[in-house]
Design an enzyme around this catalytic site. Structure first.
Site, short mmCIF file in Angstrom:
data_model
loop_
_atom_site.label_atom_id
_atom_site.label_comp_id
_atom_site.label_asym_id
_atom_site.label_seq_id
_atom_site.Cartn_x
_atom_site.Cartn_y
_atom_site.Cartn_z
N HIS A 83 36.50 -97.16 7.40
CA HIS A 83 37.14 -98.10 8.33
C HIS A 83 36.09 -99.06 8.86
O HIS A 83 35.09 -98.62 9.41
CB HIS A 83 37.76 -97.33 9.51
CG HIS A 83 39.07 -96.67 9.17
ND1 HIS A 83 40.09 -96.56 10.06
CD2 HIS A 83 39.50 -96.13 8.02
CE1 HIS A 83 41.11 -95.95 9.47
NE2 HIS A 83 40.77 -95.68 8.23
N TYR A 212 43.56 -97.70 19.92
CA TYR A 212 43.39 -97.03 21.21
C TYR A 212 44.12 -97.90 22.24
O TYR A 212 43.76 -99.07 22.42
CB TYR A 212 41.92 -96.95 21.62
CG TYR A 212 41.07 -96.02 20.78
CD1 TYR A 212 40.55 -96.42 19.55
CD2 TYR A 212 40.75 -94.74 21.24
CE1 TYR A 212 39.75 -95.55 18.80
CE2 TYR A 212 39.95 -93.88 20.49
CZ TYR A 212 39.45 -94.28 19.27
OH TYR A 212 38.66 -93.44 18.53
N PRO A 304 37.69 -86.59 23.93
CA PRO A 304 37.85 -87.04 22.54
C PRO A 304 37.94 -88.55 22.36
O PRO A 304 37.91 -89.03 21.22
CB PRO A 304 39.15 -86.37 22.08
CG PRO A 304 39.89 -86.08 23.35
CD PRO A 304 38.88 -85.86 24.41
N LYS A 308 33.53 -88.39 19.41
CA LYS A 308 32.09 -88.13 19.29
C LYS A 308 31.72 -86.65 19.15
O LYS A 308 30.56 -86.33 18.90
CB LYS A 308 31.37 -88.72 20.51
CG LYS A 308 31.40 -90.23 20.57
CD LYS A 308 30.70 -90.82 19.36
CE LYS A 308 30.71 -92.32 19.32
NZ LYS A 308 30.47 -92.86 18.00
N TYR A 395 30.38 -97.05 18.92
CA TYR A 395 31.44 -96.41 18.12
C TYR A 395 30.92 -95.98 16.75
O TYR A 395 31.25 -94.89 16.27
CB TYR A 395 32.64 -97.36 17.96
CG TYR A 395 33.89 -96.65 17.53
CD1 TYR A 395 34.72 -96.03 18.47
CD2 TYR A 395 34.25 -96.55 16.18
CE1 TYR A 395 35.86 -95.34 18.09
CE2 TYR A 395 35.39 -95.86 15.79
CZ TYR A 395 36.19 -95.26 16.75
OH TYR A 395 37.31 -94.57 16.36
C1 PHB Z 1 41.89 -88.02 15.49
O1 PHB Z 1 42.17 -88.58 14.43
O2 PHB Z 1 42.27 -86.87 15.74
C2 PHB Z 1 41.10 -88.75 16.51
C3 PHB Z 1 40.60 -90.01 16.20
C4 PHB Z 1 39.87 -90.71 17.13
C5 PHB Z 1 39.63 -90.15 18.37
C6 PHB Z 1 40.10 -88.89 18.68
C7 PHB Z 1 40.84 -88.19 17.75
O3 PHB Z 1 38.90 -90.85 19.28
#
Ligand code: PHB
Ligand code: APR
Length: 404
Positions: A83, A212, A304, A308, A395
């Site tokens: 990505h 997000y 989460p 990280k 990130y």
């Molecule tokens: C996930 O795909 O479970 C996931 C992806 C990004 C995050 C947290 C969880 O920041």
């Protein structure tokens, strides 16, 4: 704690005893074994249980490189998805963070943590290195002396592993950190007043990149495992139970928190997994106690937001692996005492980023003031090259510190 008397125990020796077969323990074991450094993994649960845990699936470039160095990157490179950006959503719109352009070509890999763990487990089975699963009464002994050991029971047989070093890779609830006297360790913690309700569904992801979302109803995240497997989350109350959330309620709530276009193109289906997770920031200092090292979730937890957890565990493993490699290959004992300091510099920066992402994206109160401040902050960061660059740099993952 003194080790139990060896009369009824099966005695074994190794160079590094590794407690826990999560990603930290298995990756450390694999890297050490490739350098000819003998190790034994001792895990409390069964392999199936370890593989049933669903966790985030975004790998920084440093984590990918380390997995390739451990010769377990083949399936990741074949099945994972690169990505080069992700989106932040707020005020009904989407702002893309172009990771590739903003970081001079860096990207992340979307590949489930469960798959990483499986690849590491398979590699260990093939190499024949010793592992004990379903171990009971795991206890650490004498790590402040030159002769540490680990005792445990497996299939009714008591064992003692004598070793040079102990790696405590046994997660937040493990025994390693708890074996340290409270006066020798300082704990830093923040518990957030909400949880994440996550579902997995066999549906195409709403977007080919992660979204997000900040919304006045609460945070939402659109993620994925593959082109036909989606992972979605909504912020929920800590009092909520999974049964309070029918699939229909989940999809309606998710849709309401996304920008119009994304909401309209969301494809829904039955959930194949649904769970609620609390959010926590946590750091233990120091991370080394004589000949025992804390690694990964045993030493720190991040919320989460930003994915990280595994990546931070991987950078601890990188540091400890290189310290032990130099110890065995060049007799560099001086680096051992630097483990904490090196790890903690990167850990606190990553704690800061995960805390910040959590702070700007979640609903903390019904207070409209906080929401407006978040919107202003998101607008400012995404309209400034410096702002977008700082998000992108964090990130994709901050650099690892080289050992000298
Ligand atoms: C996930 O795909 O479970 C996931 C992806 C990004 C995050 C947290 C969880 O920041
Ligand atoms: N003895 C032996 N093993 C134990 C004990 C014990 N007393 N207590 C816990 N364990 C095991 C757990 O069953 C688990 O398999 O230690 C392992 C720790 O694994 P994780 O919790 O996954 O921690 P870590 O390997 O550091 O992984 C870090 O991966 O799991 C995610 O959220 C985590 O993203 C983070 C990253």
């Amino acid at each position: 704690m003194r080790p139990p008397s060896s009369a009824k125990h099966k005695l074994m020796k190794t160079q590094v005893a590794i407690i826990g077969a999560g990603p930290s323990g298995l990756l450390l074991g694999r890297l050490l074994e490739l350098q000819g450094i003998d190790n034994i993994v001792i895990e409390a649960k069964s392999p199936d249980y370890v593989l049933s845990r669903i966790r985030a699936g975004v790998l920084e470039q440093g984590t990918q490189t380390l997995l390739r160095e451990a010769k377990v990157g083949e399936r990741m490179d074949r099945e994972g998805h690169v990505h080069d950006g992700f989106a932040l959503s707020f005020l009904g719109r989407l702002e893309r963070i172009d990771l590739h352009a903003l970081t001079g070509g860096k990207t992340v890999m979307v590949y489930g943590q469960t798959e990483v763990t499986k690849d590491l487990m398979d590699a260990r089975t093939q190499s024949g290195s010793l592992s004990f699963y379903s171990a009971d009464d795991v206890a650490l002994h004498d790590f402040h002396s030159d002769h540490p050991s680990v005792s445990f029971t497996s299939n009714g047989q008591k064992h003692i592993v004598e070793c040079d070093y102990i790696a405590g890779c046994d997660g937040f609830h493990g025994v390693s950190r708890k074996s340290v006297p409270p006066e020798s360790i300082r704990l830093f913690e923040r518990v957030y007043p909400f949880g994440w309700l996550g579902i997995l569904s066999r549906t195409p992801p709403v977007s080919h990149e992660l979204i997000y979302a900040n919304h006045e109803r609460g945070f939402a995240l659109c993620s994925m495992r593959s082109s036909m497997l989606s992972r979605y989350y909504v912020q929920c109350s800590l009092d909520d139970k999974v049964d309070d959330w029918s699939d229909q309620r989940f999809w309606d709530e998710l849709r309401s928190r996304l920008p119009e276009d994304a909401a309209a193109s969301l494809i829904t289906g039955p959930s194949i997994e649904k769970s609620i997770a609390p959010l926590r920031s946590f750091v233990a200092e120091p991370m080394q106690f004589g000949r025992m090292f804390l690694v990964g979730d045993a030493a720190h937890i991040v919320p989460p937001t930003g994915a990280k957890g595994l990546n931070l565990a991987a950078s601890d493993v990188y540091t400890l692996y290189n310290i032990l490699r130099l110890r065995y290959q060049q007799n560099r004992v001086d680096l051992i005492a630097r483990y904490s300091e090196i790890c903690l510099r990167r850990i606190w920066k990553t704690e800061r980023f995960s805390w910040w992402m959590t702070s700007i994206l979640h609903k903390f109160s019904d207070d409209g003031f906080n929401q407006r401040i978040q919107e202003a902050e998101l607008e400012y960061y995404t309209s400034s090259l410096a702002g977008k660059t700082t998000i992108a740099e964090n990130y994709v993952g901050l650099p690892y510190e080289a050992l000298e």
